[in-house]
Motif scaffolding. Structure first.
Motif, short mmCIF file in Angstrom:
data_model
loop_
_atom_site.label_atom_id
_atom_site.label_comp_id
_atom_site.label_asym_id
_atom_site.label_seq_id
_atom_site.Cartn_x
_atom_site.Cartn_y
_atom_site.Cartn_z
N THR A 17 0.83 -1.20 0.00
CA THR A 17 0.00 0.00 0.00
C THR A 17 0.87 1.25 0.00
O THR A 17 2.08 1.19 0.28
CB THR A 17 -0.92 0.02 1.23
OG1 THR A 17 -0.14 0.24 2.41
CG2 THR A 17 -1.66 -1.31 1.36
N SER A 18 0.25 2.37 -0.29
CA SER A 18 0.99 3.64 -0.34
C SER A 18 1.47 4.06 1.04
O SER A 18 2.37 4.90 1.16
CB SER A 18 0.11 4.74 -0.94
OG SER A 18 -1.11 4.86 -0.22
N GLY A 19 0.89 3.49 2.10
CA GLY A 19 1.29 3.84 3.46
C GLY A 19 2.21 2.82 4.10
O GLY A 19 2.25 2.68 5.33
N SER A 20 2.96 2.07 3.27
CA SER A 20 3.93 1.06 3.74
C SER A 20 3.25 -0.16 4.38
O SER A 20 3.90 -0.93 5.07
CB SER A 20 4.93 1.67 4.74
OG SER A 20 5.65 2.72 4.12
N GLY A 21 1.97 -0.30 4.16
CA GLY A 21 1.29 -1.51 4.60
C GLY A 21 1.41 -2.61 3.56
O GLY A 21 1.97 -2.40 2.47
N GLU A 22 0.88 -3.79 3.87
CA GLU A 22 0.97 -4.90 2.93
C GLU A 22 -0.24 -5.80 3.09
O GLU A 22 -0.71 -6.06 4.20
CB GLU A 22 2.25 -5.70 3.17
CG GLU A 22 2.52 -6.75 2.09
CD GLU A 22 3.87 -7.45 2.26
OE1 GLU A 22 4.14 -8.38 1.48
OE2 GLU A 22 4.63 -7.06 3.18
N ILE A 23 -0.76 -6.23 1.96
CA ILE A 23 -1.87 -7.18 1.93
C ILE A 23 -1.45 -8.38 1.08
O ILE A 23 -0.96 -8.21 -0.04
CB ILE A 23 -3.14 -6.55 1.31
CG1 ILE A 23 -3.58 -5.32 2.10
CG2 ILE A 23 -4.27 -7.58 1.26
CD1 ILE A 23 -4.71 -4.55 1.44
N ILE A 24 -1.64 -9.58 1.61
CA ILE A 24 -1.46 -10.80 0.82
C ILE A 24 -2.81 -11.50 0.79
O ILE A 24 -3.42 -11.73 1.84
CB ILE A 24 -0.37 -11.70 1.41
CG1 ILE A 24 0.99 -11.00 1.34
CG2 ILE A 24 -0.31 -13.03 0.67
CD1 ILE A 24 2.13 -11.77 1.94
N TRP A 25 -3.25 -11.84 -0.41
CA TRP A 25 -4.62 -12.35 -0.58
C TRP A 25 -4.60 -13.57 -1.48
O TRP A 25 -4.13 -13.52 -2.61
CB TRP A 25 -5.48 -11.26 -1.22
CG TRP A 25 -6.96 -11.45 -1.13
CD1 TRP A 25 -7.70 -12.45 -1.70
CD2 TRP A 25 -7.90 -10.60 -0.45
NE1 TRP A 25 -9.03 -12.28 -1.42
CE2 TRP A 25 -9.19 -11.15 -0.66
CE3 TRP A 25 -7.77 -9.42 0.29
CZ2 TRP A 25 -10.34 -10.56 -0.14
CZ3 TRP A 25 -8.91 -8.84 0.81
CH2 TRP A 25 -10.18 -9.40 0.60
#
Length: 477
Positions: free
Chosen positions: A379-387
């Protein structure tokens, strides 16, 4: 007058024999001293591992963990007299030699029958271990050291040795105060985590907590990641907003959700819409037989793209098996970086009938592929999603079909979210033998060489050398 009957040659032979005897005595004495000295050396300096699986070796991961110890660790070896396992004994000797902070203590259950009760209520078999440091401890059963797993193809069992992985993980656990915190969402009919996956999380020293956003209203600050596993009903719009904002603000979100029998996961799937990813209706069916397993077109074997999550599997030629998946369609986005981890062939399509499908043929209304089955989003806020758009792939049966690749894929994804530590990267070592199959003619040739030709050749060489020496001695006389 006394006559000296000894000839110069006899005197020379006598002196030579005495000298040889003296040298032999000295050499034997030196060997005895060296043997005593070597026996006092640490195991690591006296035993060398030439096994194909490096069964008797310590990995660099363990050395990093052990060398960083700042507090004392005691490994209690629960074993009866003369029942010690040689492999475990060798391994414990290596740990003890690596650090002055590690002490191995034998506890004979015949002498200390109640010793293990303060650590576990289980029945403790011989050669089990208890790792302790301060107020923290972990019990390692013998059955957690030697692992047996059924082979679904041959109906046999394979055995592996996980002593190093279990011990290093236990050491890391007892000396680490702040362990990674994984929060598992509940309240939507989520399936219990499969046993193999759950055991892997425990081994990697990740503490699991439950999370209900219906009451908490926000993700706890101490959460290193949030896991959503196989929900059977949709989350609320408010929950979706909380999770979406959590990921945008630097949080780590891991979702494994496939099609459900009743309804749609509209609100949950809306989290992906922020990154121009849509979830198709129905169940993905493969039209290319190279991309599905066991004759069932919905049991998918997708193509894996290179990434830190998949590279280890690709290098070892493993394939993930993804049953009952929904298709993801990825578009261009400017709100983050999307990596497609798993993809179908171009012949795949989504059956709108879902669980009610009656044919694997493409019908009117079915959605054409190709599809993505797994994505990683920064994400643009240094987050991460794995789906992953399937959840049943972690089922113990499908994991066994994939030779463990499915759980490895999920654990690699989880490690990428929370950060992999040295103690959690140690895999078990196979104890099964690899057999060389040869033809009968080759077998007969080898028998003739080993039993006949080679021994007779060496015998002939020996006879020739002896006869030659005797001929020279006779010439000198």
């Amino acid at each position: 007058m006394k006559i000296n009957t000894k000839t110069p040659k006899n005197q020379l032979a006598f002196k030579g024999g005495s000298y040889s005897l003296a040298v032999t005595v000295v050499v034997l004495a030196i060997l005895i001293v060296v043997n005593i000295f070597v026996s006092a050396l640490p195991t690591a300096l006296t035993k060398y591992d030439i096994s194909s699986s490096q069964l008797y070796s310590i990995t660099s991961n363990t050395k990093v963990v052990v060398n960083n110890l700042q507090q004392d660790v005691t490994i209690y070896w629960v074993v009866q007299a003369d029942q010690e396992d040689d492999i475990i004994e060798n391994l414990l000797g290596k740990y003890e030699s690596l650090s002055n902070h590690i002490d191995v203590v034998k506890k004979n259950p015949d002498v200390f029958p109640t010793f293990t009760e303060q650590y576990t209520s289980e029945t403790v078999p011989n050669n089990s271990l208890i790792v302790e440091s301060g107020e923290r401890s972990r019990y390692i059963s013998y059955d957690d050291i030697y692992l047996s797993e059924g082979d679904v193809y041959s109906y046999t069992y394979t055995t592996s040795f996980d002593g190093e992985g279990a011990i290093t993980s236990a050491i890391d656990y007892v000396v680490t105060e702040d362990l990674p915190q994984l929060y598992v969402l509940e309240g939507h009919g989520e399936t219990e985590l499969p046993s193999t996956f759950s055991d892997s999380i425990e081994k990697e020293n990740i503490e699991v907590n439950t999370l209900s956003l219906l009451t908490a209203k926000e993700v706890p600050e101490e959460a290193d990641a949030v896991l959503i596993y196989n929900p059977q009903s949709d989350i609320s719009e408010e929950e979706a907003k909380i999770l979406s904002e959590y990921a945008k603000d630097g949080g780590k979100l891991f979702v494994m959700a496939g099609p459900v029998k009743d309804g749609e996961l509209t609100n949950l799937n809306s989290i992906l819409s922020d990154y121009n990813i849509s979830v198709t209706e129905g169940i993905v069916v493969e039209g290319d037989s190279n991309y599905y397993a066991f004759g069932y077109p919905y049991v998918l074997m997708p193509q894996m793209a290179s990434s830190e999550i998949t590279d280890a599997l690709i290098e070892e030629n493993y394939y993930a098996i993804m049953p009952l998946s929904q298709g993801l369609q990825v578009g261009d986005t400017s709100t983050g970086t999307v990596t497609q981890l798993l993809t179908t062939s171009y012949d795949a399509f989504s059956k709108i009938a879902g669980f009610e499908l009656e044919t694997y043929e493409k019908e009117d209304g079915d959605i054409a592929g190709p599809f993505t089955l797994g994505v990683s989003i920064e994400t643009s806020g240094s987050g991460e999603i794995i789906w992953f758009s399937a959840a049943d792939f972690l089922n113990d049966m499908y994991n066994a079909y994939s030779s463990g690749a499915n759980v490895d894929l999920a654990m690699n994804a989880l490690s990428s979210l929370i950060g992999e530590r040295e103690a959690i990267a140690i895999r078990s070592k196979s104890l099964n033998y690899n057999y060389l199959t040869i033809t009968d003619s080759t077998s007969s040739t080898l028998k003739a060489l080993m039993i006949g030709v080679f021994p007779l050749t060496y015998l002939g060489i020996g006879i020739y050398i002896i006869m030659r020496k005797r001929g020279k001695q006779n010439e000198e006389i």
